[in-house]
Design an enzyme around this catalytic site. Structure first.
Site, PDB file in Angstrom:
ATOM      1  N   ASP A 320       0.823  -1.216   0.000  1.00 28.64           N
ATOM      2  CA  ASP A 320       0.000   0.000   0.000  1.00 28.64           C
ATOM      3  C   ASP A 320       0.853   1.260   0.000  1.00 28.64           C
ATOM      4  O   ASP A 320       0.520   2.237   0.664  1.00 28.64           O
ATOM      5  CB  ASP A 320      -0.982   0.010   1.175  1.00 28.64           C
ATOM      6  CG  ASP A 320      -2.001   1.139   1.054  1.00 28.64           C
ATOM      7  OD1 ASP A 320      -2.390   1.463  -0.077  1.00 28.64           O
ATOM      8  OD2 ASP A 320      -2.397   1.711   2.082  1.00 28.64           O
ATOM      9  N   ASP A 322       1.159   4.047  -1.741  1.00 29.39           N
ATOM     10  CA  ASP A 322       0.572   4.964  -2.723  1.00 29.39           C
ATOM     11  C   ASP A 322       1.639   5.846  -3.360  1.00 29.39           C
ATOM     12  O   ASP A 322       2.608   6.241  -2.700  1.00 29.39           O
ATOM     13  CB  ASP A 322      -0.432   5.893  -2.029  1.00 29.39           C
ATOM     14  CG  ASP A 322      -1.788   5.254  -1.856  1.00 29.39           C
ATOM     15  OD1 ASP A 322      -1.890   4.038  -2.044  1.00 29.39           O
ATOM     16  OD2 ASP A 322      -2.738   5.974  -1.524  1.00 29.39           O
ATOM     17  N   TRP A 490       1.187  14.639  11.233  1.00 28.79           N
ATOM     18  CA  TRP A 490       0.127  14.512  10.224  1.00 28.79           C
ATOM     19  C   TRP A 490      -0.295  15.878   9.697  1.00 28.79           C
ATOM     20  O   TRP A 490      -1.332  16.019   9.067  1.00 28.79           O
ATOM     21  CB  TRP A 490      -1.068  13.770  10.813  1.00 28.79           C
ATOM     22  CG  TRP A 490      -1.817  12.925   9.830  1.00 28.79           C
ATOM     23  CD1 TRP A 490      -3.043  13.172   9.277  1.00 28.79           C
ATOM     24  CD2 TRP A 490      -1.386  11.680   9.267  1.00 28.79           C
ATOM     25  NE1 TRP A 490      -3.401  12.159   8.417  1.00 28.79           N
ATOM     26  CE2 TRP A 490      -2.394  11.222   8.399  1.00 28.79           C
ATOM     27  CE3 TRP A 490      -0.236  10.896   9.413  1.00 28.79           C
ATOM     28  CZ2 TRP A 490      -2.297  10.028   7.681  1.00 28.79           C
ATOM     29  CZ3 TRP A 490      -0.144   9.716   8.710  1.00 28.79           C
ATOM     30  CH2 TRP A 490      -1.166   9.292   7.862  1.00 28.79           C
TER      31      TRP A 490
END
Length: 588
Positions: A320, A322, A490
């Site tokens: 995963d 991306d 984040w």
């Protein structure tokens, strides 16, 4: 207004008269026009650098709150928006596909729009929205039910509303649209549901489709309502019919390089995660099993939607990783025009801006297990033993061999945007040091159902930190300094000509660092975790900075052991605006 909620508040005309609206020149020159911010990324190249230097290393200690704006109590969750500022008004998006127009002098709400989402939406990673776009007298933003909406800047009334894709099939949309030459450019979200990644271009005035470009090979693009060209070559790198549900969501939006007249979009993970089903789990000659153009950066002609070039960061993807992370156009210290991108897979890439050709790649996180490095052609040197095992080879056929892989699927860097400083020539990358136990499972496609074929548990790699803000020299890949944070980072990053680097933490701290040394020069406790994107502008001779606070996003939903570590953090939904008063601008 019908079934949409739009509240026009008295005082609307504080925005000021006499403006014809945002033009192509405004968008092109956004970085240098310091009284406004009309693009996501503070410029379409996404450098997130401001030439303002009124606020600097000597006086940042005098930065004080000017006002705060609450997004309301009943709809919190993650707040990842980047504010836009134009003609005295700030525009932000909020969780659950909302928009707010706010007077920048007082912090007073002028209007609010609520998209009123249908039942059954399938957002992967929280109900966030990362911002909007402005062109002419219109504000554009996307919704969780995979639509693009055009609102009147002054009133919030709906001008048009168009469907990007079918939310019942797992599609959604969370990125800020991109405006280029009168076109509204959008991607799509939903990579965990077997969707097909695509870029779409619409007429900004009417919303009518101009072109589409699927990013998985075998699918046909369109131009002016007719089929145009196929993406790639059918079945060149995909087995059977798996390309039909091949993933590759373009969920983070793109950038625009005016020098080469190129849109640059990233494509997400191929679907399903179980790479053995896609023939990517077995080493092969050539590029069979690469599953183009998933996990890639793609250069697109903005007029026709044709693909000009591509670079695949993780061929044969199985973790995963991306390829959607932002691609930043910059000029290096030798005068070469380059792109830089910090990938989920843990490598920091430099590409040539003319043709997307590979220049260099260096690790930016400490523990990378899936590959030993990147070869001279830009292709990974795989550690084949670190690929999650094939469930078909297991005795029960239900669970493949578990491996510990680093970085985790949330990436060495996820969506949170890095920044480039024209002051130092360095990039400032919000990263995380974590890994995962991961295994593959059998899976078949079902419309609207999760299409992973994998299980996972995320774990911290170190006891003393997960988050790491890194200053990286793109010419050498060298780490200049590092700020370690207990919880994952984040939030987006911003740099200024005043020698400052701004970002926030999940613990609620909004921090200014020295761009050369990494010294912490100022901080403010916002009261909730910061996963938003800072901006700065000037007004009446004073420099302002805004950041939204509101904990959420993917970490508390997908973070495994890491999520437990941060489950004490409070949600919020508060937009903070700070300023350096004129009287304190010269104070040391």
């Amino acid at each position: 207004m019908n079934r949409f909620i739009t509240t026009v508040v008295a005082g609307l005309m504080l925005a000021g008269p006499g403006h014809a609206g945002v033009t192509e020149d405004d968008l092109k020159n956004d970085q240098s026009i310091t009284t406004q911010i009309v693009t996501n990324g503070m410029g379409r190249h996404l450098q997130r650098y401001s030439p303002l230097d009124t606020l600097n290393k000597d006086n940042v200690k005098n930065l004080v709150p000017a006002w705060a704006f609450s997004l309301g109590g009943e709809k919190q969750r993650g707040q990842e928006t980047q504010p836009l500022i134009y003609d005295g008004v700030m525009y932000i998006t909020g969780s659950y596909s909302r928009v707010y127009a706010i007077d920048v002098q007082s912090g007073k709400e002028l209007w609010q729009y609520d998209a009123r989402l249908p039942e059954g939406i399938l957002p992967c990673c929280d109900v966030i929205n990362r911002g909007g776009a402005i062109y002419g007298d219109t504000f554009y933003f996307g919704t969780l039910d995979a639509r693009i909406v055009a609102l009147d800047l002054k009133t919030g009334d709906v001008k048009w509303r168009k469907k990007i894709a079918d939310y019942k099939a797992g599609y959604s949309y969370t990125a800020a649209p991109l405006i280029v030459n009168g076109l509204v450019i959008t991607g799509n979200s939903g990579g965990e549901f077997g969707i097909v990644g695509e870029v779409q271009a619409r007429d900004a005035e009417t919303g009518e489709m101009v072109w589409t470009r699927p990013v998985i090979e075998g699918h046909m693009g369109t131009l002016n309502g007719k089929e145009s060209t196929m993406t790639g070559e059918l079945n060149a790198t995909w087995p059977g019919d798996m390309w039909k549900t091949g993933g590759g969501a373009t969920w983070l939006g793109g950038s625009y390089d005016v020098d080469t007249d190129t849109l640059v979009f990233g494509a997400g993970n191929p679907a399903p995660w179980n790479s053995h089903l896609r023939n990517a789990g077995t080493p092969v000659d050539g590029n069979a099993g690469d599953n183009l153009y998933a996990a890639s950066r793609i250069g697109i002609d903005p007029t026709t939607g044709d693909i000009k070039w591509h670079y695949q960061t993780t061929p044969r993807e199985g973790w995963d990783y991306d390829g959607v992370n932002e691609v930043v156009a910059y000029t290096d210290r030798s005068g070469n025009k380059r792109y830089a991108t910090a990938d989920r897979n843990g490598f920091f890439y430099v590409l040539n801006r003319e043709d997307g050709e590979f220049v260099s790649a260096t690790p930016f996180v400490k523990d990378i297990t899936w590959a030993e490095g990147i070869d001279e052609n830009g292709r990974p040197i795989y550690n084949e033993g670190n690929r999650p095992g094939n469930p078909a080879a297991a005795a029960d056929g239900k669970k493949g061999e578990v491996t510990f892989s680093s970085p985790s699927f949330l990436g060495g860097k996820n969506w949170m945007p890095m920044a480039f400083s024209q002051n130092t020539g360095n990039f400032y990358v919000p990263s995380n040091e974590w890994g995962m136990d991961i295994w593959n499972e059998p899976i078949t496609y079902k419309k609207g159902a999760a299409y992973l074929g994998a299980g996972f548990t995320i774990k911290p790699n170190y006891d003393d930190h997960i988050g790491s803000l890194k200053a990286i020299d793109p010419d050498t890949g060298d780490l200049k300094w590092e700020f370690k944070n207990d919880a994952p980072l984040w939030a987006g990053v911003m740099t200024t000509a005043g020698g400052l680097v701004f970002t926030g933490t999940p613990e609620g701290r909004f921090i200014a660092f020295d761009d050369e040394t990494g010294e912490e020069l100022w901080s403010f406790q916002t009261g909730s975790g910061i996963v938003g994107q800072p901006v700065t502008w000037e007004q009446d001779g004073e420099q302002y900075i805004s950041i939204i606070s509101g904990w959420g996003g993917a970490v508390p939903l997908w973070g495994g052991e890491v999520a437990k570590k941060v489950n004490y953090l409070n949600q919020g939904g508060l937009l903070w605006t700070f300023k350096l008063p004129k009287a304190l601008a010269m104070a040391n």
